[in-house]
Write a protein that holds these residues in place. Sequence first.
Motif, PDB file in Angstrom:
ATOM      1  N   PRO A 191       0.806  -1.232   0.000  1.00  0.00           N
ATOM      2  CA  PRO A 191       0.000   0.000   0.000  1.00  0.00           C
ATOM      3  C   PRO A 191       0.838   1.281   0.000  1.00  0.00           C
ATOM      4  O   PRO A 191       0.384   2.317  -0.501  1.00  0.00           O
ATOM      5  CB  PRO A 191      -0.820  -0.120   1.283  1.00  0.00           C
ATOM      6  N   GLU A 206     -13.969 -17.008   5.444  1.00  0.00           N
ATOM      7  CA  GLU A 206     -12.621 -16.534   5.176  1.00  0.00           C
ATOM      8  C   GLU A 206     -11.618 -17.559   5.672  1.00  0.00           C
ATOM      9  O   GLU A 206     -11.719 -18.056   6.797  1.00  0.00           O
ATOM     10  CB  GLU A 206     -12.384 -15.196   5.850  1.00  0.00           C
ATOM     11  N   ARG A 255     -11.564 -15.374   0.593  1.00  0.00           N
ATOM     12  CA  ARG A 255     -12.886 -15.070   1.136  1.00  0.00           C
ATOM     13  C   ARG A 255     -13.956 -15.331   0.075  1.00  0.00           C
ATOM     14  O   ARG A 255     -13.813 -14.939  -1.084  1.00  0.00           O
ATOM     15  CB  ARG A 255     -12.938 -13.613   1.585  1.00  0.00           C
ATOM     16  N   LYS A 308      -8.355  -9.188  -6.216  1.00  0.00           N
ATOM     17  CA  LYS A 308      -7.567  -9.065  -4.993  1.00  0.00           C
ATOM     18  C   LYS A 308      -7.528  -7.609  -4.558  1.00  0.00           C
ATOM     19  O   LYS A 308      -7.610  -6.689  -5.379  1.00  0.00           O
ATOM     20  CB  LYS A 308      -6.129  -9.574  -5.209  1.00  0.00           C
ATOM     21  N   PHE A 309      -7.371  -7.412  -3.241  1.00  0.00           N
ATOM     22  CA  PHE A 309      -7.232  -6.067  -2.703  1.00  0.00           C
ATOM     23  C   PHE A 309      -6.600  -6.155  -1.314  1.00  0.00           C
ATOM     24  O   PHE A 309      -6.594  -7.209  -0.676  1.00  0.00           O
ATOM     25  CB  PHE A 309      -8.587  -5.340  -2.646  1.00  0.00           C
ATOM     26  N   TRP A 310      -6.059  -4.999  -0.863  1.00  0.00           N
ATOM     27  CA  TRP A 310      -5.471  -4.922   0.469  1.00  0.00           C
ATOM     28  C   TRP A 310      -6.555  -4.605   1.497  1.00  0.00           C
ATOM     29  O   TRP A 310      -7.414  -3.765   1.273  1.00  0.00           O
ATOM     30  CB  TRP A 310      -4.392  -3.838   0.528  1.00  0.00           C
ATOM     31  N   GLU A 311      -6.472  -5.283   2.661  1.00  0.00           N
ATOM     32  CA  GLU A 311      -7.388  -4.994   3.759  1.00  0.00           C
ATOM     33  C   GLU A 311      -6.716  -5.389   5.073  1.00  0.00           C
ATOM     34  O   GLU A 311      -6.346  -6.560   5.264  1.00  0.00           O
ATOM     35  CB  GLU A 311      -8.703  -5.762   3.579  1.00  0.00           C
ATOM     36  N   ASP A 312      -6.526  -4.418   5.961  1.00  0.00           N
ATOM     37  CA  ASP A 312      -5.936  -4.670   7.278  1.00  0.00           C
ATOM     38  C   ASP A 312      -4.588  -5.380   7.181  1.00  0.00           C
ATOM     39  O   ASP A 312      -4.291  -6.325   7.923  1.00  0.00           O
ATOM     40  CB  ASP A 312      -6.892  -5.493   8.152  1.00  0.00           C
ATOM     41  N   LYS A 369      -3.456  -7.330   4.867  1.00  0.00           N
ATOM     42  CA  LYS A 369      -3.483  -8.626   4.193  1.00  0.00           C
ATOM     43  C   LYS A 369      -4.019  -8.468   2.763  1.00  0.00           C
ATOM     44  O   LYS A 369      -4.841  -7.584   2.487  1.00  0.00           O
ATOM     45  CB  LYS A 369      -4.401  -9.597   4.933  1.00  0.00           C
ATOM     46  N   VAL A 379      -6.498  -9.812   0.230  1.00  0.00           N
ATOM     47  CA  VAL A 379      -7.738 -10.597   0.222  1.00  0.00           C
ATOM     48  C   VAL A 379      -8.006 -11.065  -1.207  1.00  0.00           C
ATOM     49  O   VAL A 379      -8.091 -10.243  -2.127  1.00  0.00           O
ATOM     50  CB  VAL A 379      -8.929  -9.778   0.754  1.00  0.00           C
ATOM     51  N   THR A 432     -10.763 -12.871  -3.527  1.00  0.00           N
ATOM     52  CA  THR A 432     -12.180 -13.215  -3.526  1.00  0.00           C
ATOM     53  C   THR A 432     -12.687 -13.273  -4.965  1.00  0.00           C
ATOM     54  O   THR A 432     -11.894 -13.261  -5.921  1.00  0.00           O
ATOM     55  CB  THR A 432     -12.986 -12.199  -2.693  1.00  0.00           C
ATOM     56  N   TYR A 452      -1.903  -6.324  -7.319  1.00  0.00           N
ATOM     57  CA  TYR A 452      -1.667  -6.303  -5.870  1.00  0.00           C
ATOM     58  C   TYR A 452      -0.728  -7.429  -5.435  1.00  0.00           C
ATOM     59  O   TYR A 452       0.153  -7.216  -4.601  1.00  0.00           O
ATOM     60  CB  TYR A 452      -2.990  -6.431  -5.116  1.00  0.00           C
TER      61      TYR A 452
END
Length: 769
Positions: free
Chosen positions: A276, A532, A542, A585-589, A591, A593, A595, A718
């Motif tokens: 990020p 998840e 997820r 895919k994407f960044w979250e917290d 990590k 993710v 999906t 990502y």
Amino acid sequence: MVWLLVCGLIGSVHAQNIELIGLVREAKSNEALAFVNAVLQTPDSAFVTGAVSGDNGRFAIPNVKPGDYRLALSFMGYKTLYIEVAGLAKSLTLPDILMEEEAVGLDAVTVTASAVTSRIDRKLVFPTERQVKASSNGLDLLQQLMLPRLQVNPMTREVSIPGGGEVQLRINGVKAETNDIVALRPQDVIRVEYHDNPGLRYGNAAAVIDYIVRRPETGGSLGVNLMNSPQLKRFGNNSLNAKVNHKKSEFSVNYFLNQRDFYQMWRDNEETFYMPDGSIFQRREVGEPGHFRNVGNYWNMTYSYLNEQRMFSATFRYHTNNQPYFDFNSKLYSVANPDDGVQMSDRKRSGSSRPALDLYYQENLKNDRTLVVNLVSTYNYTDDSRVYTESRDGVLLTDINNLVSGNKYSLIGEGIYEQKLGSNSLSAGLRHTQSFTDNTYKNGHGYRTEMQQGETFLYLEWKGRAKKLDYRFGAGVTRSSFRQEASGIDYHTWTFNPRVALFLPLTGGLSLRLTGNVRNSTPSLSNLSAVEQAIDSLQVQRGNPALKPYPVYHTELLWEWQKGLLYASVKGTYENKPSAIMEEKFWEDGKIVQTWDNQKNWQWANALANFRFGPVKEILTLSVFGGVNHFVSNGNSYRHVYNNPFLTLTANGNYRNFNVLFLWQKSWNHFEGETMTGGENLHLLQTEYRYKTWKFGIGMFCPFADNYHTDTENHSAYASYRKRMYINESSRMLFFTLSWNMNFGRTFQSGQKRLNNTDEDSGVMNAGK
């Protein structure tokens, strides 16, 4: 018009010197007819040999053995003639043959000298005597026939077509499994119907292979087919089959044991993470030998009852699969700092069992009408686990333990009504599938998902002919529904599914076919799960309960030419999936993710050419097909374009009791979402010898390669990766085959089922690298 010719036995003549000669004329004008197909058959319609009339209307069929035959003469737009030739013992010149014009319907067909009969939706292929003798079972026979664009892998017993669409296997109209095909005696196969343009009743199948077999009367049969490698502790495809008939009843049982056990399996993987904050982190996985073992057991038991008007059958299937080892061990380190590495272990275990009961009833009504009802109930149990660890100097840094147990219950009901109306035909059907899934996920947290999914499909299809143009129009309506308990998420959608096919035979063995259809694609239950699961220290997977069904638009243009020993075809395909379910895919917290979502669209264009030559003197047949794939994957936040050339070469030789097969294949890769999944680059060499009811063989998988592998690539902005998986034992792997088939007495006539349904989707989501 049927003629009967009785030929007296005059003198002693060698079989290879007997020749059957004829002259074909048009009945009204008395002019010679060129390109008339003259097919010599046994009295029960099995193909023997054939010829095509020349410009002067004459044909000659050489090297005919003494015996009783039936000669079939056919030409588009004329009545098919059958001539019974009894007691043929020397060369014979037939009286002039007059063919009358006829408005030919869909059931009238064109038979070529290469034993192929063409229709709008399928090809009817009549095996030659040598092809039958060279085969030990139904799968061997399919390999011998070398049907266009069809691939038979003798190692895996898989039948496929380029592009990976579903290939349905059937026997007398019944949807069968590979083990059922292996249980077939080639001598019992009258013809193989290759549906390369299936109708609506076949669902979303890309191709259908239907074996039309002789109907047994009394007695029974036993068969054994074995393939094993002496180099491996466990590697085999081994099957047993038995059948017994009594009056109007038939009992059969098939058993298939599939084993794989590799100790030289590993993967290399290079991952790139786009952080990020704008930095890039790369890590490399260098594989070490791991262990893979899989054992599959497949039981099929069937009872059937048949009389002149109706048929009933009940089939119980019980399939189990046990995979106690699927282990990867690797060194994992940062590319920027190779000394900063960890020991990685990725171990998977899985087991499943699937009992199913299939009930079938068929009623033959008056006036060429048929009613069919099929009911299938299936229970699918799965038990999977995955343990992923990263450690350094014995200290555990990452510990992921995923456990999944699943229970799925499904019921499939289907009915079809068919009626012939002169040269036309009408078909209508209704199919409903209902499934209930209850899965439990344990990965530090406890998740339970209860899902219901249903799909109803109603269709109507009409086949007819306008002058020389054959046509087929159909339309269907699909209703899809889904509900996940406790989440409050559900959907109900309707989709219109039209289908059209146009077939135009031209002169000189040419033909054109244009097809188009719209089908429905439903989200898999595994992707719909609101669960998840961790993949590794940086990534999680997820599900998405908000996924919706989407339409698939498909069209093809096929050009074919066939004359004598030569066959050629060129096909262009275009497919579009708006709102296709694809990964993202994407960044979250902190990590990544991974999906799924309904993305913008996915498009595929394909150009494919197929050439076949033979069989030359009933000995050698060569086949080659290849082309280019063009994929366009448009996601909500990405766009990828990928091109892939592919090529397959096959050579098959038969001489006396020997058979030799060589297969070489450059992979057909597939790109969807952001991932390229590589096909197999392989080759195989095999030879077999037949002695009475026994057949012995020896072969080698990838004899000219020292490293068998498959590739996978992901192009996410990502987190991307390039992965290669190796199975060292699959290179230069020696194997032996043994087949034995025995009939005692004659067997009862098995009826022809029109339907068969199965449910093999477990509904469980599995995470892994």
